[in-house]
Design a protein around this motif. Structure first.
Motif, PDB file in Angstrom:
ATOM      1  N   ILE A  65      44.443  31.917  18.563  1.00 50.23           N
ATOM      2  CA  ILE A  65      45.965  32.380  18.884  1.00 50.23           C
ATOM      3  C   ILE A  65      46.713  31.133  18.759  1.00 50.23           C
ATOM      4  O   ILE A  65      46.455  30.164  19.485  1.00 50.23           O
ATOM      5  CB  ILE A  65      46.292  33.300  19.734  1.00 50.23           C
ATOM      6  N   GLN A  66      47.796  31.050  17.763  1.00 55.87           N
ATOM      7  CA  GLN A  66      48.720  29.936  17.978  1.00 55.87           C
ATOM      8  C   GLN A  66      50.194  30.496  18.189  1.00 55.87           C
ATOM      9  O   GLN A  66      50.643  31.489  17.137  1.00 55.87           O
ATOM     10  CB  GLN A  66      48.789  29.115  16.566  1.00 55.87           C
ATOM     11  N   ARG A  67      50.556  30.423  19.157  1.00 51.74           N
ATOM     12  CA  ARG A  67      51.876  31.252  19.598  1.00 51.74           C
ATOM     13  C   ARG A  67      53.040  30.511  18.897  1.00 51.74           C
ATOM     14  O   ARG A  67      52.892  29.339  18.637  1.00 51.74           O
ATOM     15  CB  ARG A  67      52.044  31.517  21.192  1.00 51.74           C
ATOM     16  N   CYS A 126      49.589  36.356  10.601  1.00 54.65           N
ATOM     17  CA  CYS A 126      48.510  36.173   9.613  1.00 54.65           C
ATOM     18  C   CYS A 126      47.831  34.941   9.973  1.00 54.65           C
ATOM     19  O   CYS A 126      47.820  34.712  11.099  1.00 54.65           O
ATOM     20  CB  CYS A 126      49.580  35.790   8.408  1.00 54.65           C
ATOM     21  N   GLY A 127      46.798  34.586   9.067  1.00 53.53           N
ATOM     22  CA  GLY A 127      46.003  33.548   9.574  1.00 53.53           C
ATOM     23  C   GLY A 127      44.818  33.584   8.468  1.00 53.53           C
ATOM     24  O   GLY A 127      44.956  33.871   7.468  1.00 53.53           O
ATOM     25  N   THR A 128      43.713  33.127   9.065  1.00 46.10           N
ATOM     26  CA  THR A 128      42.468  33.089   8.084  1.00 46.10           C
ATOM     27  C   THR A 128      41.480  33.761   8.860  1.00 46.10           C
ATOM     28  O   THR A 128      41.081  33.700  10.041  1.00 46.10           O
ATOM     29  CB  THR A 128      42.208  31.735   7.989  1.00 46.10           C
ATOM     30  N   GLN A 149      45.379  33.164  14.214  1.00 51.04           N
ATOM     31  CA  GLN A 149      46.524  34.302  14.344  1.00 51.04           C
ATOM     32  C   GLN A 149      48.012  33.674  14.772  1.00 51.04           C
ATOM     33  O   GLN A 149      47.803  33.049  15.857  1.00 51.04           O
ATOM     34  CB  GLN A 149      46.052  35.293  15.392  1.00 51.04           C
ATOM     35  N   ARG A 150      48.653  33.732  13.721  1.00 46.98           N
ATOM     36  CA  ARG A 150      49.952  33.287  14.037  1.00 46.98           C
ATOM     37  C   ARG A 150      51.248  34.310  13.540  1.00 46.98           C
ATOM     38  O   ARG A 150      50.780  34.942  12.852  1.00 46.98           O
ATOM     39  CB  ARG A 150      49.951  31.935  13.491  1.00 46.98           C
TER      40      ARG A 150
END
Length: 157
Positions: A65-67, A126-128, A149-150
Motif C-alpha cells: 500500500i502507498q497512502r 489502482c495499482g498493479t 494499491q494507491r
C-alpha cells in the motif's frame, strides 16, 4: 466475466523462457485468466466462497500500500483471512485488469497487469496485480496474488 473479457487487451510479450519465441495460444491465456475473472466476479458478488473456489488454500494475498501521505505498508493474508474480509454491503465493487501480460510454462503461469478498483463506478484505488497460478488436474488455480494499491494517479488510466 463478460465485462472483464471486453476490457482485456492481451499484451503480446515475449515468453520468459521458451524455445519458439512465440506467446502462448490465446486459448491458453483465456484458461489462465478464467480463475481470476471468477475471483473478480466473487468479489463483485461479495461471495467469499466463490473467491476461495479459485485458489489453492496454501497460497496468500499480499498488498503493498502507498497512502496519499506517502507512507507505505505491506500486508499479507491467508486466503481464508482475505475471503473473510469480503462482507455483504450495498456498494458495488468491480476490479478490472488493464492489458494483462500472461506467461505460461507447463503447469505454472503468471499474470501481470495494471488494474482499477471501483466502488459504485468511481475509482477507489489502482495499482498493479501479479497473480501466480498453478494447473492441477487440468484446472488453473490462483496460488498467490500480490498487488500495489494507491489512491492517487488512478484517473489517467
Amino acid at each position: 466475466m463478460i465485462l472483464l473479457s471486453l476490457l482485456l487487451q492481451i499484451t503480446p510479450v515475449a515468453p520468459i523462457e521458451k524455445g519458439t519465441g512465440l506467446p502462448p495460444p490465446a486459448a491458453d491465456e483465456a484458461q489462465v485468466l478464467a480463475p481470476i475473472e471468477a475471483m473478480f466476479a466473487g468479489l463483485t458478488a461479495r461471495d467469499p466462497a466463490a473467491i476461495l473456489a479459485q485458489v489453492r488454500p496454501d497460497g496468500s494475498a499480499t498488498v503493498a500500500i502507498q497512502r496519499a501521505d506517502g507512507s507505505r505498508a505491506i500486508r499479507r493474508q491467508s486466503w481464508a483471512d482475505f475471503a473473510a474480509g469480503v462482507k455483504p454491503g450495498p456498494e458495488r465493487y468491480v476490479e478490472r485488469l488493464i492489458g494483462p501480460a500472461v506467461e505460461i510454462d507447463g503447469d505454472i503461469a503468471m499474470v501481470w497487469a495494471p488494474y482499477d478498483f471501483t466502488v459504485d463506478g468511481k475509482v477507489h484505488h489502482c495499482g498493479t496485480d501479479h497473480f501466480d497460478l498453478v494447473r492441477e488436474n487440468a484446472r488453473w488455480r490462483v496460488l498467490n496474488v500480490t498487488w500495489t494499491q494507491r489512491s492517487t494517479g488512478c484517473e489517467a488510466r
